[in-house]
Write a protein that holds these residues in place. Structure first.
Motif, PDB file in Angstrom:
ATOM      1  N   PRO A   8       0.809  -1.228   0.000  1.00  0.00           N
ATOM      2  CA  PRO A   8       0.000   0.000   0.000  1.00  0.00           C
ATOM      3  C   PRO A   8       0.835   1.269   0.000  1.00  0.00           C
ATOM      4  N   PHE A   9       0.205   2.345  -0.450  1.00  0.00           N
ATOM      5  CA  PHE A   9       0.879   3.643  -0.502  1.00  0.00           C
ATOM      6  C   PHE A   9       1.434   4.040   0.858  1.00  0.00           C
ATOM      7  N   LEU A  10       0.681   3.729   1.923  1.00  0.00           N
ATOM      8  CA  LEU A  10       1.053   4.219   3.259  1.00  0.00           C
ATOM      9  C   LEU A  10       2.367   3.637   3.770  1.00  0.00           C
ATOM     10  N   VAL A  11       2.898   2.603   3.096  1.00  0.00           N
ATOM     11  CA  VAL A  11       4.176   2.028   3.517  1.00  0.00           C
ATOM     12  C   VAL A  11       5.309   3.030   3.353  1.00  0.00           C
ATOM     13  N   GLY A  12       5.184   3.903   2.351  1.00  0.00           N
ATOM     14  CA  GLY A  12       6.248   4.870   2.098  1.00  0.00           C
ATOM     15  C   GLY A  12       7.462   4.205   1.471  1.00  0.00           C
ATOM     16  N   ALA A  13       8.662   4.593   1.928  1.00  0.00           N
ATOM     17  CA  ALA A  13       9.891   3.987   1.395  1.00  0.00           C
ATOM     18  C   ALA A  13       9.898   2.499   1.716  1.00  0.00           C
ATOM     19  N   HIS A  14      10.365   1.704   0.754  1.00  0.00           N
ATOM     20  CA  HIS A  14      10.336   0.255   0.951  1.00  0.00           C
ATOM     21  C   HIS A  14      11.538  -0.396   0.277  1.00  0.00           C
ATOM     22  N   ALA A  15      11.664  -1.697   0.440  1.00  0.00           N
ATOM     23  CA  ALA A  15      12.843  -2.423  -0.041  1.00  0.00           C
ATOM     24  C   ALA A  15      12.885  -2.579  -1.555  1.00  0.00           C
ATOM     25  N   GLY A  16      11.817  -2.167  -2.230  1.00  0.00           N
ATOM     26  CA  GLY A  16      11.798  -2.300  -3.691  1.00  0.00           C
ATOM     27  C   GLY A  16      11.877  -0.986  -4.432  1.00  0.00           C
ATOM     28  N   THR A  17      12.337   0.057  -3.766  1.00  0.00           N
ATOM     29  CA  THR A  17      12.369   1.379  -4.408  1.00  0.00           C
ATOM     30  C   THR A  17      13.312   1.433  -5.607  1.00  0.00           C
ATOM     31  N   GLN A  18      14.232   0.487  -5.720  1.00  0.00           N
ATOM     32  CA  GLN A  18      15.154   0.482  -6.862  1.00  0.00           C
ATOM     33  C   GLN A  18      14.515  -0.092  -8.132  1.00  0.00           C
ATOM     34  N   GLY A  19      13.329  -0.680  -7.997  1.00  0.00           N
ATOM     35  CA  GLY A  19      12.644  -1.170  -9.191  1.00  0.00           C
ATOM     36  C   GLY A  19      12.174  -2.612  -9.081  1.00  0.00           C
ATOM     37  N   SER A  20      11.422  -3.028 -10.103  1.00  0.00           N
ATOM     38  CA  SER A  20      10.862  -4.383 -10.134  1.00  0.00           C
ATOM     39  C   SER A  20      11.961  -5.429 -10.307  1.00  0.00           C
ATOM     40  N   PHE A  21      11.696  -6.628  -9.810  1.00  0.00           N
ATOM     41  CA  PHE A  21      12.623  -7.740 -10.017  1.00  0.00           C
ATOM     42  C   PHE A  21      11.885  -9.049  -9.794  1.00  0.00           C
ATOM     43  N   ASN A  22      12.444 -10.114 -10.342  1.00  0.00           N
ATOM     44  CA  ASN A  22      11.888 -11.460 -10.190  1.00  0.00           C
ATOM     45  C   ASN A  22      12.948 -12.378  -9.594  1.00  0.00           C
ATOM     46  N   VAL A  23      12.492 -13.343  -8.801  1.00  0.00           N
ATOM     47  CA  VAL A  23      13.379 -14.373  -8.256  1.00  0.00           C
ATOM     48  C   VAL A  23      12.829 -15.729  -8.693  1.00  0.00           C
ATOM     49  N   TYR A  24      13.659 -16.507  -9.394  1.00  0.00           N
ATOM     50  CA  TYR A  24      13.255 -17.829  -9.875  1.00  0.00           C
ATOM     51  C   TYR A  24      14.001 -18.902  -9.090  1.00  0.00           C
ATOM     52  N   ARG A  25      13.244 -19.831  -8.507  1.00  0.00           N
ATOM     53  CA  ARG A  25      13.849 -20.936  -7.766  1.00  0.00           C
ATOM     54  C   ARG A  25      13.524 -22.252  -8.458  1.00  0.00           C
ATOM     55  N   PHE A  26      14.468 -23.193  -8.386  1.00  0.00           N
ATOM     56  CA  PHE A  26      14.360 -24.453  -9.118  1.00  0.00           C
ATOM     57  C   PHE A  26      14.591 -25.628  -8.180  1.00  0.00           C
ATOM     58  N   GLY A  27      14.253 -26.815  -8.667  1.00  0.00           N
ATOM     59  CA  GLY A  27      14.421 -28.007  -7.848  1.00  0.00           C
ATOM     60  C   GLY A  27      15.864 -28.277  -7.475  1.00  0.00           C
ATOM     61  N   SER A  28      16.771 -28.105  -8.438  1.00  0.00           N
ATOM     62  CA  SER A  28      18.176 -28.412  -8.162  1.00  0.00           C
ATOM     63  C   SER A  28      19.132 -27.339  -8.669  1.00  0.00           C
TER      64      SER A  28
END
Length: 276
Positions: free
Chosen positions: A196-216
């Motif tokens: 939400p907007f009310l959070v203000g500054a947050h850990a993603g202010t540098q931009g969007s990103f994705n994390v992909y995890r795999f079985g091995s």
């Protein structure tokens, strides 16, 4: 115009698809129009697919398999065809999506492609460039078929509240898009949280990103710029982005509260009762 007789089936997945479609259609003794009538498509469209001038859709492929009794050949081929039509720099992402057991997304600008409706995707892709828009939209939506696998990935997304308010394609398109997000409320493998907007500054202010995890395989972090993608398996990058994602999920609304906010924005901002 490409002539089917000179199509090289080894040139690309699209050429191979067209070559095989023509070969098997002729083996069945059907004209393009006759096959089109069976498929409920025009003979012209069949011809365009056979000459690699039109990208086939999964639905078209399923109908061809049923009509020609090909045992799912074209349904398997179309996955490769659609992936080959993605921008070169983005194809690795499609591969990551297809192989991942868990996908964690932070989205700060628009709804992620894996959750977009056709109308929303068309509006996003049509900005500044409407060339082959229907084909490009079909290619993007085809990525969503990863959720139809027997063991689909677990998908987590944290999107900023601004994504809900950024009107893309008009009110009707946005209402449909937000309703689509709400359709996953009871799907434990697709989890949507709103920051939400009310959070203000947050850990993603540098931009969007994705994390992909795999079985091995090692975890991959993916970031994106204009016309370029940046996957990384660097342990420090993965560690940093994984920590950021944990903080984003903690700061975001719960799944239930996120759905309530999406529903409220859908009704108050894009509802049919609201005056234009």
């Amino acid at each position: 115009m490409t002539h089917i007789n000179v199509l090289d089936p080894g040139a690309s997945p699209l050429d191979y698809y067209g070559f095989e479609l023509r070969r098997l259609r002729e083996a069945a003794g059907l004209t393009q129009k006759q096959l089109g009538d069976i498929l409920n498509y025009t003979g012209s469209l069949v011809g365009q697919v056979e000459t690699a001038r039109k990208v086939p859709t999964p639905e078209f492929s399923e109908r061809v398999d049923a009509a020609l009794g090909t045992g799912g050949l074209f349904s398997r081929l179309v996955v490769l065809v659609l992936r080959s039509q993605l921008p070169t720099w983005f194809r690795e992402v499609a591969e990551l999506e297809a192989r991942a057991t868990e996908i964690c997304v932070f989205q700060a600008g628009i709804v992620h492609g894996l959750l977009q409706t056709p109308a929303y995707a068309r509006a996003v892709l049509g900005v500044l460039d409407e060339t082959d828009l229907e084909d490009r939209t079909a290619v993007r939506l085809a990525r969503q078929r990863i959720f139809e696998k027997s063991e689909p990935p677990v998908f987590w997304i944290v999107l900023t509240e601004g994504v809900l308010h950024q009107e893309i394609g008009g009110r009707e398109v946005m209402r449909e898009q937000l309703a689509h997000l709400l359709s996953f409320e009871r799907n434990p493998r697709i989890n949507i949280q709103v920051l939400p907007f009310l959070v203000g500054a947050h850990a993603g202010t540098q931009g969007s990103f994705n994390v992909y995890r795999f079985g091995s395989d090692p975890t991959i972090v993916y970031t994106e710029g204009y016309g370029s993608g940046h996957p990384s398996a660097n342990p420090d990058t993965v560690k940093d982005c994984s920590l950021r994602y944990d903080h984003l999920r903690a700061a975001a609304l719960s799944l239930k509260d996120s759905a309530e906010l999406i529903r409220r924005v859908m009704e108050e901002r894009y509802g049919e009762h609201r005056l234009a």
